[in-house]
Structure formats: structure tokens, C-alpha cells
Design an enzyme around this catalytic site. Structure first.
Site, short mmCIF file in Angstrom:
data_model
loop_
_atom_site.label_atom_id
_atom_site.label_comp_id
_atom_site.label_asym_id
_atom_site.label_seq_id
_atom_site.Cartn_x
_atom_site.Cartn_y
_atom_site.Cartn_z
N PHE A 11 0.82 -1.22 0.00
CA PHE A 11 0.00 0.00 0.00
C PHE A 11 0.86 1.28 0.00
CE2 PHE A 11 -2.24 2.73 3.40
CZ PHE A 11 -2.84 3.56 2.47
N THR A 133 5.88 2.73 12.68
CA THR A 133 4.50 3.01 13.04
C THR A 133 4.39 3.66 14.43
OG1 THR A 133 2.46 1.87 13.70
CG2 THR A 133 4.44 0.57 13.79
N ASP A 134 3.29 4.35 14.67
CA ASP A 134 3.03 4.91 16.01
C ASP A 134 2.65 3.81 17.01
OD1 ASP A 134 0.48 4.29 15.03
OD2 ASP A 134 -0.39 6.26 15.43
N GLU A 135 2.33 2.61 16.49
CA GLU A 135 1.85 1.55 17.39
C GLU A 135 2.94 1.07 18.36
OE1 GLU A 135 -0.80 -1.32 15.60
OE2 GLU A 135 -1.29 0.06 13.98
N TYR A 159 2.45 -7.51 16.12
CA TYR A 159 2.86 -6.60 15.04
C TYR A 159 3.69 -5.45 15.59
CZ TYR A 159 2.52 -2.54 11.93
OH TYR A 159 2.82 -1.42 11.18
N LYS A 163 7.68 -4.45 15.08
CA LYS A 163 8.14 -3.18 14.51
C LYS A 163 9.04 -2.45 15.51
CE LYS A 163 7.25 -1.39 11.13
NZ LYS A 163 7.87 -1.46 9.77
N HIS A 294 -6.79 -4.99 22.16
CA HIS A 294 -7.02 -3.85 21.26
C HIS A 294 -6.57 -2.53 21.88
CE1 HIS A 294 -10.21 -2.22 18.21
NE2 HIS A 294 -9.02 -1.70 18.03
P1 NAD Z 1 1.46 -3.63 3.24
O1 NAD Z 1 1.20 -4.85 4.03
O2 NAD Z 1 0.39 -3.07 2.37
O3 NAD Z 1 2.74 -3.85 2.30
C1 NAD Z 1 3.89 -4.50 2.74
C2 NAD Z 1 4.70 -4.90 1.52
O4 NAD Z 1 5.91 -5.54 1.97
C3 NAD Z 1 3.98 -5.92 0.61
O5 NAD Z 1 4.11 -5.51 -0.74
C4 NAD Z 1 4.72 -7.23 0.86
O6 NAD Z 1 4.73 -8.09 -0.26
C5 NAD Z 1 6.12 -6.72 1.20
N1 NAD Z 1 6.87 -7.67 2.02
C6 NAD Z 1 6.44 -8.36 3.11
N2 NAD Z 1 7.42 -9.13 3.59
C7 NAD Z 1 8.52 -8.91 2.80
C8 NAD Z 1 9.84 -9.39 2.81
N3 NAD Z 1 10.26 -10.29 3.71
N4 NAD Z 1 10.71 -8.95 1.87
C9 NAD Z 1 10.29 -8.06 0.92
N5 NAD Z 1 9.04 -7.58 0.86
C10 NAD Z 1 8.16 -7.99 1.81
O7 NAD Z 1 1.96 -2.54 4.30
P2 NAD Z 1 1.85 -0.96 4.25
O8 NAD Z 1 0.59 -0.55 4.89
O9 NAD Z 1 2.19 -0.49 2.89
O10 NAD Z 1 3.02 -0.58 5.25
C11 NAD Z 1 4.33 -0.29 4.77
C12 NAD Z 1 5.22 0.05 5.95
O11 NAD Z 1 4.69 1.18 6.64
C13 NAD Z 1 5.30 -1.07 7.00
O12 NAD Z 1 6.62 -1.12 7.47
C14 NAD Z 1 4.34 -0.62 8.09
O13 NAD Z 1 4.74 -1.12 9.34
C15 NAD Z 1 4.50 0.88 8.01
N6 NAD Z 1 3.34 1.66 8.46
C16 NAD Z 1 2.09 1.39 7.96
C17 NAD Z 1 1.02 2.18 8.36
C18 NAD Z 1 -0.37 1.96 7.80
O14 NAD Z 1 -1.33 2.59 8.26
N7 NAD Z 1 -0.56 1.11 6.80
C19 NAD Z 1 1.20 3.22 9.26
C20 NAD Z 1 2.50 3.46 9.75
C21 NAD Z 1 3.56 2.68 9.33
P1 TYD Z 2 -6.75 -1.46 11.09
O1 TYD Z 2 -7.13 -0.81 9.81
O2 TYD Z 2 -6.58 -2.93 11.13
O3 TYD Z 2 -5.41 -0.72 11.58
P2 TYD Z 2 -4.65 -0.81 13.03
O4 TYD Z 2 -5.12 -1.98 13.77
O5 TYD Z 2 -3.23 -0.93 12.59
O6 TYD Z 2 -4.94 0.49 13.71
O7 TYD Z 2 -7.81 -1.06 12.19
C1 TYD Z 2 -8.12 0.29 12.47
C2 TYD Z 2 -9.08 0.31 13.63
O8 TYD Z 2 -10.32 -0.26 13.20
C3 TYD Z 2 -8.62 -0.55 14.79
O9 TYD Z 2 -9.02 0.08 16.01
C4 TYD Z 2 -9.38 -1.86 14.62
C5 TYD Z 2 -10.67 -1.40 13.98
N1 TYD Z 2 -11.32 -2.37 13.07
C6 TYD Z 2 -12.68 -2.67 13.21
O10 TYD Z 2 -13.37 -2.15 14.10
N2 TYD Z 2 -13.23 -3.56 12.33
C7 TYD Z 2 -12.51 -4.17 11.36
O11 TYD Z 2 -13.07 -5.00 10.60
C8 TYD Z 2 -11.12 -3.85 11.20
C9 TYD Z 2 -10.26 -4.49 10.12
C10 TYD Z 2 -10.56 -2.94 12.08
#
Ligand code: NAD
Ligand code: TYD
Length: 352
Positions: A11, A133-135, A159, A163, A294
Site C-alpha cells: 500500500f 508506526t506509532d503503534e 505486530y 516493529k 485492542h
Molecule cells: P502492506 O502490508 O500493504 O505492504 C507491505 C509490503 O511488503 C507488501 O508488498 C509485501 O509483499 C512486502 N513484504 C512483506 N514481507 C517482505 C519481505 N520479507 N521482503 C520483501 N518484501 C516484503 O503494508 P503498508 O501498509 O504499505 O506498510 C508499509 C510500511 O509502513 C510497513 O513497514 C508498516 O509497518 C508501516 N506503516 C504502515 C502504516 C499503515 O497505516 N498502513 C502506518 C504506519 C507505518
Molecule cells: P486497522 O485498519 O486494522 O489498523 P490498526 O489496527 O493498525 O490500527 O484497524 C483500524 C481500527 O479499526 C482498529 O481500532 C481496529 C478497527 N477495526 C474494526 O473495528 N473492524 C474491522 O473490521 C477492522 C479491520 C478494524
């Protein structure tokens, strides 16, 4: 000049690469394992672009990474690759440990060897930017101040713990070996190419498919939402001007309870794509069993990034969420391919 981007078919990584090449001509080498979350279709528009070179592989494959570094000589590495879904980490933490901890460690080792071999000028220029991540900071009480960079780490899910471990390794490689690292800790992203297992794309998809909109627990958990393109501009800014060894919190000042996010999505869909029976999508909301452990609230204080590097998000939640709903409505084929698994066939047809 070249940058290496890991996790580029996911993503945020895909949004980052698309934005990067829309803004400048610096070559990108993409490294992605193509797990269930990696979709090469996200980068389809770059298929014939000579500035983009895609490699399927694991960040934990030391030999492959060493070869790529030798061959392409990147001036920076941006590490997006991770297992990223909290619910999956609860069902099966192993992959999270392997990729997020062991994978990051192996990547750091390969990068350290490469960086050590560079001449002085290239060494000084080089950056390793770790996307996190902020998590990692754990959960806030309702009146606690938002997370700052000096908050202690208190991860609560497999997770976030994995991280957190990767962040510590990145930090240690700076302090011990002098590797020029930067870390960003961002809040929840939303926008195009978001895999429909996460709250926002799942709700849009289920709403249109006439399915239940599952809300965990009471729906009062708070997340701080940032439009993905704003995350990408923040990362570019940190890469350009961040202080080595430092961490930067990235957030949109958009704290919202989950139930309010889902109500907003339903209301926009009611306007943009009304249900055939004239009722509201809100009727599909269903409260389900809560996620174990959660986290109640996340919120980011992005003052440092704003003050020191002049970054501000361009989108408010209201503008970003409308763009996002529009994108999903306009890209239903993408959603169908992802939810049916057909995107894997597409890769086979396209790349066999
Ligand atoms: P995502 O799950 O959509 O994408 C992760 C990508 O990494 C995928 O394309 C997957 O194929 C690839 N991948 C997984 N394991 C791999 C490996 N061993 N070697 C090479 N590629 C691998 O995740 P995202 O939401 O795009 O998140 C990207 C980064 O940003 C992550 O590090 C995540 O922790 C961080 N992040 C995400 C969010 C969010 O809201 N999505 C917020 C803050 C930080
Ligand atoms: P998510 O998108 O999985 O991100 P994160 O857990 O990394 O914050 O979830 C966002 C929030 O939404 C989280 O508090 C969990 C909640 N959630 C639901 O209530 N229903 C759902 O089906 C999903 C996937 C998440």
C-alpha cells in the site's frame, strides 16, 4: 542516482514509488517478496518505465540484497517491507518475527557491508530510512498528550512488538556502526491501493458488496488518520533533510473514533453511490467481538517534523476520505482482483 525501495508493491510503498517517479527522474529499484499484501498491479503504470526496476525477493535474502546493492549502487534505501496487519499478527506472529525483525536485521547487515565499502563522498551522502508506526508507543488514555518522539516504547501486539524491535535494531546500527539511518513513526494511513483487510478499504468494499460492516467492540477506539500521499511527502522530506540517527513522528492531527470513521464512509457512499433500496449504508453496521489486546487510542504529535523540516499534511480527513472513496469507486476492478485473488493470476499472465 538510484534509490532502493523495499515493500514497494504494498500500500504505502507503491504510493511512494508512484509519487517519487511522478516528481523526479531518479531511478527506483523495487524489492518486494509479493506476499498476499504485495500486488505488482499497483505498479502497472511503471511497467515500461526505464526509471523503474522491479525485483521479486525477500529483504532477509542477504545474497540477493548484496547483489542488488553492488549492481545498482543506491544512494538511499527506504525500508517499507513488513508484515503489517495487527489481526494477522494475532493469529500467526511467526511471519512478523521473520520479516519485521529477522528480515530487517539481515537487510541492515547487507547495507552495513555495502556502506562500509563506499568511498567517503558516497558514504556521507548515503541514507537508510526505516518506515515504522506509532503503534510502537502502545495505547493512550483519553486525556494523555499525543505521542512524541521521546515517548517510551510499549508495544502491545505481535505486530507492534516486531516493529519496535526493528526500530531498535536500526537505532543500534547507527549508534554502534555509524550507519546513517533515519526512522519515521507514522499514524494510520488511508488512500489508494489500501488492501481491503484494513478498516477503511474493508468498509468501503463490504458496503458496496451489501455485506456487514464489522466494528470491533464499542467502536470508540481512536486512530489518527493520515492520507497516504502526505505520508509520502513526509518521508521524502525526512530523507532530504532529516538529522541522522533521529526519529520523526508523522501524523495528520486527525483523531477519530472508529465508529465515526465508518459513519463518515457510509454518508459519503450514500451520496456518491446510493443503495438501490434508498436506505443508508449505516444499516449494514454490525458490532462484533473485540480484537484481543485492542489498543484504545493512538495520536501523533508531529510538531518536530513541522518545526524542524517544515512538513504539513496537505489533506484534512474530510478531503482525503472523499478522494479515497472516489478512488475505490473508480477502481472497482482493482478491488475485485484483490478480493478474489485474481491479482495473482494477473501477475502470472503479465510476467510469465
Ligand atoms: P502492506 O502490508 O500493504 O505492504 C507491505 C509490503 O511488503 C507488501 O508488498 C509485501 O509483499 C512486502 N513484504 C512483506 N514481507 C517482505 C519481505 N520479507 N521482503 C520483501 N518484501 C516484503 O503494508 P503498508 O501498509 O504499505 O506498510 C508499509 C510500511 O509502513 C510497513 O513497514 C508498516 O509497518 C508501516 N506503516 C504502515 C502504516 C499503515 O497505516 N498502513 C502506518 C504506519 C507505518
Ligand atoms: P486497522 O485498519 O486494522 O489498523 P490498526 O489496527 O493498525 O490500527 O484497524 C483500524 C481500527 O479499526 C482498529 O481500532 C481496529 C478497527 N477495526 C474494526 O473495528 N473492524 C474491522 O473490521 C477492522 C479491520 C478494524
Amino acid at each position: 542516482m538510484t534509490i532502493l525501495v523495499t515493500g514497494s508493491a504494498g500500500f504505502i510503498g507503491a504510493n511512494f514509488v508512484l509519487d517519487w517517479l511522478a516528481q523526479n527522474d531518479e531511478t527506483v529499484v523495487s524489492l518486494d517478496k509479493l506476499t498476499y499484501a504485495g500486488n505488482r498491479q499497483n505498479l502497472a503504470s511503471l511497467e515500461k518505465d526505464p526509471r523503474h526496476h522491479f525485483v521479486q525477493g525477500d529483504i532477509g535474502d542477504a545474497e540477493l540484497v548484496a547483489d542488488l546493492l553492488r549492481q545498482h549502487h543506491p544512494r538511499a534505501i527506504l525500508n517499507f517491507a513488513a508484515e503489517s496487519h495487527v489481526d494477522r499478527s494475532i493469529h500467526g506472529p511467526e511471519d512478523f518475527i521473520q520479516t519485521n525483525i529477522v528480515g530487517t536485521f539481515r537487510l541492515l547487515e547487507a547495507v552495513r557491508a555495502y556502506w562500509s565499502s563506499l568511498g567517503e563522498a558516497d558514504k556521507t551522502l548515503f541514507r537508510f530510512l526505516h518506515v515504522s508506526t506509532d503503534e510502537v508507543y502502545g495505547s493512550l488514555e483519553p486525556t494523555d498528550p499525543a505521542f512524541r518522539e521521546d515517548n517510551k516504547y510499549e508495544p502491545n501486539s505481535p505486530y507492534s512488538a516486531s516493529k519496535a524491535a526493528s526500530d531498535h535494531l536500526v537505532r543500534a546500527y547507527h549508534h554502534t556502526y555509524g550507519l546513517p539511518v533515519l526512522t519515521t513513526n507514522c499514524s494510520n494511513n488511508y488512500g489508494p491501493y489500501h488492501f481491503p483487510e484494513k478498516l477503511i478499504p474493508l468498509v468501503i468494499h463490504n458496503a458496496l458488496a451489501g455485506k456487514d460492516l464489522p466494528i470491533y467492540g464499542d467502536g470508540q477506539q481512536i486512530r489518527d488518520w493520515l492520507y497516504v500521499k502526505d505520508h509520502c511527502t513526509a518521508i521524502r522530506r525526512v530523507l532530504e533533510a532529516g538529522q541522522l540517527g533521529e526519529t520523526y513522528n508523522v501524523g495528520g492531527w486527525n483523531e477519530k473514533a472508529n465508529i465515526d470513521v465508518v459513519h463518515t464512509l457510509c454518508d459519503i457512499l450514500d451520496q456518491e453511490k446510493p443503495r438501490d433500496d434508498g436506505k443508508s449504508y449505516r444499516d449494514q453496521i454490525t458490532f462484533v467481538r473485540d480484537r484481543p489486546g485492542h489498543d484504545r487510542r493512538y495520536a501523533i504529535d508531529a510538531t518536530r517534523l513541522e518545526r524542524e523540516l517544515g512538513w504539513r499534511p496537505a489533506e484534512t480527513f474530510e478531503t482525503g476520505i472523499r478522494k479515497t472513496v472516489r478512488w475505490y469507486l473508480d477502481n472497482q476492478t482493482w478491488v475485485e482482483n484483490v478480493t478474489s485473488g485474481a491479482y495473482r493470476d494477473w501477475v502470472g499472465q503479465q510476467y510469465s
